[in-house]
Structure formats: C-alpha cells, structure tokens
Design a protein around this motif. Sequence first.
Motif, PDB file in Angstrom:
ATOM      1  N   PRO A 265      43.641  57.151  41.862  1.00  0.00           N
ATOM      2  CA  PRO A 265      44.500  57.111  43.040  1.00  0.00           C
ATOM      3  C   PRO A 265      44.525  55.741  43.710  1.00  0.00           C
ATOM      4  O   PRO A 265      45.419  55.455  44.495  1.00  0.00           O
ATOM      5  CB  PRO A 265      43.862  58.145  43.966  1.00  0.00           C
ATOM      6  CG  PRO A 265      42.407  58.147  43.580  1.00  0.00           C
ATOM      7  CD  PRO A 265      42.375  57.862  42.110  1.00  0.00           C
ATOM      8  N   PHE A 266      43.565  54.880  43.408  1.00  0.00           N
ATOM      9  CA  PHE A 266      43.433  53.613  44.111  1.00  0.00           C
ATOM     10  C   PHE A 266      43.481  52.468  43.102  1.00  0.00           C
ATOM     11  O   PHE A 266      42.675  52.418  42.172  1.00  0.00           O
ATOM     12  CB  PHE A 266      42.112  53.598  44.888  1.00  0.00           C
ATOM     13  CG  PHE A 266      41.873  52.340  45.686  1.00  0.00           C
ATOM     14  CD1 PHE A 266      42.873  51.802  46.477  1.00  0.00           C
ATOM     15  CD2 PHE A 266      40.648  51.702  45.645  1.00  0.00           C
ATOM     16  CE1 PHE A 266      42.653  50.649  47.213  1.00  0.00           C
ATOM     17  CE2 PHE A 266      40.417  50.564  46.379  1.00  0.00           C
ATOM     18  CZ  PHE A 266      41.436  50.028  47.171  1.00  0.00           C
ATOM     19  N   THR A 267      44.456  51.547  43.272  1.00  0.00           N
ATOM     20  CA  THR A 267      44.663  50.468  42.307  1.00  0.00           C
ATOM     21  C   THR A 267      44.567  49.118  43.002  1.00  0.00           C
ATOM     22  O   THR A 267      45.168  48.908  44.052  1.00  0.00           O
ATOM     23  CB  THR A 267      46.044  50.601  41.637  1.00  0.00           C
ATOM     24  OG1 THR A 267      46.138  51.882  41.020  1.00  0.00           O
ATOM     25  CG2 THR A 267      46.233  49.523  40.575  1.00  0.00           C
ATOM     26  N   VAL A 268      43.821  48.201  42.378  1.00  0.00           N
ATOM     27  CA  VAL A 268      43.607  46.862  42.917  1.00  0.00           C
ATOM     28  C   VAL A 268      44.093  45.849  41.892  1.00  0.00           C
ATOM     29  O   VAL A 268      43.656  45.866  40.738  1.00  0.00           O
ATOM     30  CB  VAL A 268      42.113  46.611  43.220  1.00  0.00           C
ATOM     31  CG1 VAL A 268      41.893  45.193  43.741  1.00  0.00           C
ATOM     32  CG2 VAL A 268      41.590  47.640  44.222  1.00  0.00           C
ATOM     33  N   ALA A 269      45.019  44.966  42.291  1.00  0.00           N
ATOM     34  CA  ALA A 269      45.516  43.909  41.410  1.00  0.00           C
ATOM     35  C   ALA A 269      44.874  42.582  41.790  1.00  0.00           C
ATOM     36  O   ALA A 269      44.801  42.241  42.974  1.00  0.00           O
ATOM     37  CB  ALA A 269      47.037  43.807  41.518  1.00  0.00           C
ATOM     38  N   ILE A 270      44.412  41.836  40.794  1.00  0.00           N
ATOM     39  CA  ILE A 270      43.825  40.517  41.019  1.00  0.00           C
ATOM     40  C   ILE A 270      44.876  39.474  40.655  1.00  0.00           C
ATOM     41  O   ILE A 270      45.349  39.435  39.512  1.00  0.00           O
ATOM     42  CB  ILE A 270      42.561  40.306  40.168  1.00  0.00           C
ATOM     43  CG1 ILE A 270      41.550  41.429  40.415  1.00  0.00           C
ATOM     44  CG2 ILE A 270      41.920  38.960  40.463  1.00  0.00           C
ATOM     45  CD1 ILE A 270      40.348  41.380  39.488  1.00  0.00           C
ATOM     46  N   VAL A 271      45.259  38.624  41.622  1.00  0.00           N
ATOM     47  CA  VAL A 271      46.296  37.634  41.386  1.00  0.00           C
ATOM     48  C   VAL A 271      45.823  36.265  41.859  1.00  0.00           C
ATOM     49  O   VAL A 271      44.845  36.144  42.594  1.00  0.00           O
ATOM     50  CB  VAL A 271      47.615  38.015  42.104  1.00  0.00           C
ATOM     51  CG1 VAL A 271      48.156  39.331  41.587  1.00  0.00           C
ATOM     52  CG2 VAL A 271      47.403  38.084  43.618  1.00  0.00           C
ATOM     53  N   GLY A 272      46.527  35.251  41.434  1.00  0.00           N
ATOM     54  CA  GLY A 272      46.195  33.881  41.823  1.00  0.00           C
ATOM     55  C   GLY A 272      46.725  32.910  40.792  1.00  0.00           C
ATOM     56  O   GLY A 272      47.195  33.299  39.732  1.00  0.00           O
ATOM     57  N   ARG A 273      46.622  31.632  41.104  1.00  0.00           N
ATOM     58  CA  ARG A 273      47.091  30.618  40.160  1.00  0.00           C
ATOM     59  C   ARG A 273      46.159  30.606  38.938  1.00  0.00           C
ATOM     60  O   ARG A 273      45.081  31.219  38.955  1.00  0.00           O
ATOM     61  CB  ARG A 273      47.136  29.246  40.838  1.00  0.00           C
ATOM     62  CG  ARG A 273      45.798  28.720  41.318  1.00  0.00           C
ATOM     63  CD  ARG A 273      45.943  27.340  41.956  1.00  0.00           C
ATOM     64  NE  ARG A 273      44.683  26.882  42.482  1.00  0.00           N
ATOM     65  CZ  ARG A 273      43.721  26.310  41.762  1.00  0.00           C
ATOM     66  NH1 ARG A 273      43.893  26.144  40.455  1.00  0.00           N
ATOM     67  NH2 ARG A 273      42.594  25.907  42.325  1.00  0.00           N
ATOM     68  N   PRO A 274      46.540  29.904  37.870  1.00  0.00           N
ATOM     69  CA  PRO A 274      45.710  29.897  36.660  1.00  0.00           C
ATOM     70  C   PRO A 274      44.320  29.295  36.904  1.00  0.00           C
ATOM     71  O   PRO A 274      44.144  28.385  37.716  1.00  0.00           O
ATOM     72  CB  PRO A 274      46.516  29.016  35.688  1.00  0.00           C
ATOM     73  CG  PRO A 274      47.927  29.089  36.176  1.00  0.00           C
ATOM     74  CD  PRO A 274      47.834  29.205  37.668  1.00  0.00           C
ATOM     75  N   ASN A 275      43.357  29.859  36.191  1.00  0.00           N
ATOM     76  CA  ASN A 275      42.001  29.302  36.093  1.00  0.00           C
ATOM     77  C   ASN A 275      41.199  29.334  37.391  1.00  0.00           C
ATOM     78  O   ASN A 275      40.388  28.445  37.643  1.00  0.00           O
ATOM     79  CB  ASN A 275      42.056  27.854  35.574  1.00  0.00           C
ATOM     80  CG  ASN A 275      40.916  27.565  34.614  1.00  0.00           C
ATOM     81  OD1 ASN A 275      40.462  28.446  33.879  1.00  0.00           O
ATOM     82  ND2 ASN A 275      40.438  26.340  34.604  1.00  0.00           N
ATOM     83  N   VAL A 276      41.400  30.385  38.206  1.00  0.00           N
ATOM     84  CA  VAL A 276      40.582  30.522  39.421  1.00  0.00           C
ATOM     85  C   VAL A 276      39.479  31.563  39.240  1.00  0.00           C
ATOM     86  O   VAL A 276      38.679  31.775  40.151  1.00  0.00           O
ATOM     87  CB  VAL A 276      41.446  30.880  40.643  1.00  0.00           C
ATOM     88  CG1 VAL A 276      42.366  29.732  41.010  1.00  0.00           C
ATOM     89  CG2 VAL A 276      42.234  32.168  40.418  1.00  0.00           C
ATOM     90  N   GLY A 277      39.436  32.233  38.070  1.00  0.00           N
ATOM     91  CA  GLY A 277      38.370  33.202  37.802  1.00  0.00           C
ATOM     92  C   GLY A 277      38.801  34.651  37.891  1.00  0.00           C
ATOM     93  O   GLY A 277      37.963  35.536  38.075  1.00  0.00           O
ATOM     94  N   LYS A 278      40.106  34.915  37.730  1.00  0.00           N
ATOM     95  CA  LYS A 278      40.585  36.299  37.832  1.00  0.00           C
ATOM     96  C   LYS A 278      39.968  37.188  36.753  1.00  0.00           C
ATOM     97  O   LYS A 278      39.514  38.303  37.039  1.00  0.00           O
ATOM     98  CB  LYS A 278      42.117  36.334  37.732  1.00  0.00           C
ATOM     99  CG  LYS A 278      42.826  35.586  38.836  1.00  0.00           C
ATOM    100  CD  LYS A 278      44.336  35.709  38.753  1.00  0.00           C
ATOM    101  CE  LYS A 278      44.899  35.096  37.486  1.00  0.00           C
ATOM    102  NZ  LYS A 278      44.638  33.637  37.388  1.00  0.00           N
ATOM    103  N   SER A 279      39.961  36.711  35.516  1.00  0.00           N
ATOM    104  CA  SER A 279      39.418  37.535  34.419  1.00  0.00           C
ATOM    105  C   SER A 279      37.915  37.715  34.550  1.00  0.00           C
ATOM    106  O   SER A 279      37.366  38.760  34.185  1.00  0.00           O
ATOM    107  CB  SER A 279      39.765  36.891  33.066  1.00  0.00           C
ATOM    108  OG  SER A 279      41.167  36.925  32.841  1.00  0.00           O
ATOM    109  N   THR A 280      37.221  36.714  35.094  1.00  0.00           N
ATOM    110  CA  THR A 280      35.775  36.853  35.311  1.00  0.00           C
ATOM    111  C   THR A 280      35.499  37.931  36.344  1.00  0.00           C
ATOM    112  O   THR A 280      34.583  38.754  36.184  1.00  0.00           O
ATOM    113  CB  THR A 280      35.177  35.508  35.762  1.00  0.00           C
ATOM    114  OG1 THR A 280      35.473  34.505  34.793  1.00  0.00           O
ATOM    115  CG2 THR A 280      33.670  35.606  35.915  1.00  0.00           C
ATOM    116  N   LEU A 281      36.287  37.946  37.421  1.00  0.00           N
ATOM    117  CA  LEU A 281      36.118  38.991  38.435  1.00  0.00           C
ATOM    118  C   LEU A 281      36.486  40.355  37.861  1.00  0.00           C
ATOM    119  O   LEU A 281      35.808  41.359  38.136  1.00  0.00           O
ATOM    120  CB  LEU A 281      36.982  38.678  39.660  1.00  0.00           C
ATOM    121  CG  LEU A 281      36.915  39.702  40.797  1.00  0.00           C
ATOM    122  CD1 LEU A 281      35.481  39.861  41.309  1.00  0.00           C
ATOM    123  CD2 LEU A 281      37.849  39.308  41.939  1.00  0.00           C
TER     124      LEU A 281
END
Length: 471
Positions: A2-18
Amino acid sequence: MPFTVAIVGRPNVGKSTLFNRLVGRKLAIVHDLPGITRDRREGRASLMGVDFLVVDTAGFEELGGDSIEARMRFQTDRAVEEADVALLLIDARAGVTPLDRHFADHLRKAKTPVILVANKCEGKAGAPGLYEAYGLGMGEPVPVSAEHGEGMYELFEALMPHAQKAGVVLDEEDEDEFPPFPDEAADAVAEDEAEPDPGRPLTMVIVGRPNVGKSTLGNQLLGEERLLTGPEAGLTRDAIGVEWTHAGRAVKLVDTAGLRRKANIYDAVEKLSVANTLESIRRAEVVVLVMDAAQILDKQDLTILRLIADEGRALVVAVNKWDVVENPQVALGRLRDRLETSAPQVKGVRTVTISALNGRGISQLMDAVVDSWAVWNRRIPTAQLNRWLAEVIERHPPPALPGGRRYKIRYITQVKARPPTFALFATKPDELPESYVRYLVNGLREAFDLKGVPIRLFVRGGRNPYADKGA
C-alpha cells in the motif's frame, strides 16, 4: 504494497546504493560511472518495522525528443507519479548543483510529496552540502549515508507521516534495528529445497542476446510501457523485476540485460550487467529464452540454453518476430532439429512462436510457462519409480561387469524437485556406463512426462537406506 517510495535525483548521487540498503540486498548495479540505472527497479523494503515498495529510478536529465535519456526521464516521472512519496537525493559532498535546483523546482510542481535526502553525510565532508540543501526550499534535509547505513532512523521518521497517510499501521512490538548491509554470501540463499507456496509469485526471468525484444515482450506481458525499449542494443543494464498477475496467479517478471559472447565484453558496466543476469537465472523458477526468428538458435543462444539447464531451471523457448518469417514451417522444423541435436538435456522443451510487438502468441507463452513450472515442481512416488525401474531393467539390462558379473541396480527414489532429482542405488556406482545413465534419464523423461526440464540422476552405492521403510 500500500505504501510506495520512489528514489529520484540527478545521476551518481547514490540512488541505487540507498535502494540496495532499503531492500537489504545488492539488487541494483552500483558503479562510479553516472547513468548506470536506466529502468525503474522495484523492491520490497523494510525500515524499522514498516514494509513498503521502494523504486530505484534513472538519474534526472533534461533532454527531450526520442533520446534514451528522454525515455529514461519518462520512466522516472511515472515512478514519481505512482508513488506515495519521493525521496529527492543529493550528494552532500558535491554540494547543491544547478541540476539539483532544476529538478527540485520540477518536483515541487508534482502532486507527490517530496522528502529531501542528503546522501554521503558520513564524517564531516558532507556538512557544507547539507547546510546548502536548506536553500532548495524543500524543508529540512535528512542526512544519511546509504553506503554505511547511517541516518536510517531519521529517514524512517521522515517517512512515517506519509506511511500513516497511506494506511500503514506500525506495530511497535515488531520494530527492529535496521539490518546491516549484507555481504555477497547473504545473497546466496538457495530456495530450491522449499516447497512451492501457492501464494508466492512464480519467478519468470526473460533472457537472450541483446536486441531480440526482451523488454518489448515484458511490456506486452505487463500491458504497459513499464520497461525501457528502443532500437539501441544493450538498453537494459539491471535485471528489472516487476510483480503482476496472470490469470489470477501472481508472477514476478524479471527483464535482464542481453548476453553476448564473453570474448566481446570489454566494458566494466556490461560485465556487471551480465553478472546481474546470471544471478537472476540462478534465482529463477522458469526462464524464457527469447531468440530472434532471423537467427534461430545460433551459437550464443545454445550457450545461454545450456547455462539455464546447468542451473537446473525450467525453460521455455520464445521465438520472437515470427510475424516477419517468410517460411514458418521450414523455420520451425529447423528449430526443432537444432533443439533435438544440440540440447538433449532439455529434450521436449516447450517452444512458442511470438511477436512481442503486436502481442501474438503471448497467451500460449504464459500457458507454456505455467506448464513448465508444474513439471519442474513434480514429485513422483517411490513405488511408481521402482515399478518403472524394474520394467526398464528387464527390457534393457545394464551391461555386465568385467568377468561377466551382472551389474545390480537396487533402487531409485526422487530426492528433490526443482528440478526433478533422483538417486539410483547400485553396486559399484562408478562403473555404471554414462550411456546407461543417459538411457535412464531419457526413460524417466518419457515415462513421467518430464519434458523440457533438466533431470538430475545421481548413482549411489551402499545399502538401500529405504529398505526398512518400504516403498
């Protein structure tokens, strides 16, 4: 979820690591090179007792037209639109860049609420960037270190109001410390021994050479433009998993990067993509091998097919772009001959001709996937196996041992499914010819309808351990 969180930002700020931190596994490819993530990737995450769906996205870039970057941006905007809350990630060590400001303004216009997260705040190097982030006008930034797991409780507190608004109820008794970042060994948990759970999604992985239509097939199955597609080879880098429902059954579809010949792979990112694909095959239940109708079962297709069989996965062959084949009967005959001669380990594999672009053959493909999954999970009673074994030995006894002594085969039993695996108890197991073992495997396949899945048959010596238990 029921709860969805999207991680966004410019390239190479650590989105995939988070993303990896929140899901507790190294699912997304992480590399210093910007722009590695292209598709949006979903994963089930947990933070301090709150379960949610987290979405990793491609880096925000301001490009239009029909470029790859524009298609990536479309997928990111869709992820934000469908989420309950977005995490705008910035690199605190690099400070606030003009691109960060541009996309903060872009997200401010969206209906989805945004939490500003300053990553790489371990130590003192990120402090100036953290203070600078206040100037974005998006509230107090949450300082974290995705790589080291710092700031997770602060992130949890920032997410809670949005989680409660989405209907999440926190059970305080279930609150746990955030798990440590796993090492590689933690990812190697085998699931083969588990009994099939009717409520658990069937894991279906799509593989093949680059540019054969894997992502187009995935979108056709899902009924939406969920996966990045285009004429460029090698668009998909991560293995992207999406859960959906087919005919009332939960399915986890995994789209993967194309597999080229090892000698042609020089790029470090492609090596990571290939490793990601191979790991997806290892975790799959059913693998759909997609091939181009214009190049049916070339050398690389056969290499991939053998890899799938070696990993013990159920297999379905999908021949794409069949609508442009000039002589279908000749092409189909050639495919069956190649499979018969070059892939005996998956004899009888289900083959479906499709057009991923216009949807032809999609229903038959899913029927084949479900059928293959059922065969892969099949268990055969010991009594039936031994009645079959007695008939086989009587019809075609094993060759005699040196000196004319008869070779004695005592017993057979299935030790596991997923794939079907059998133990054959015999005298002098090392002396049973490999040709006779293949004969028995083929007999098992025909007698118990185990077509299209790998079969394991291990010859064991010693006393029959089931002798006192009966058949």
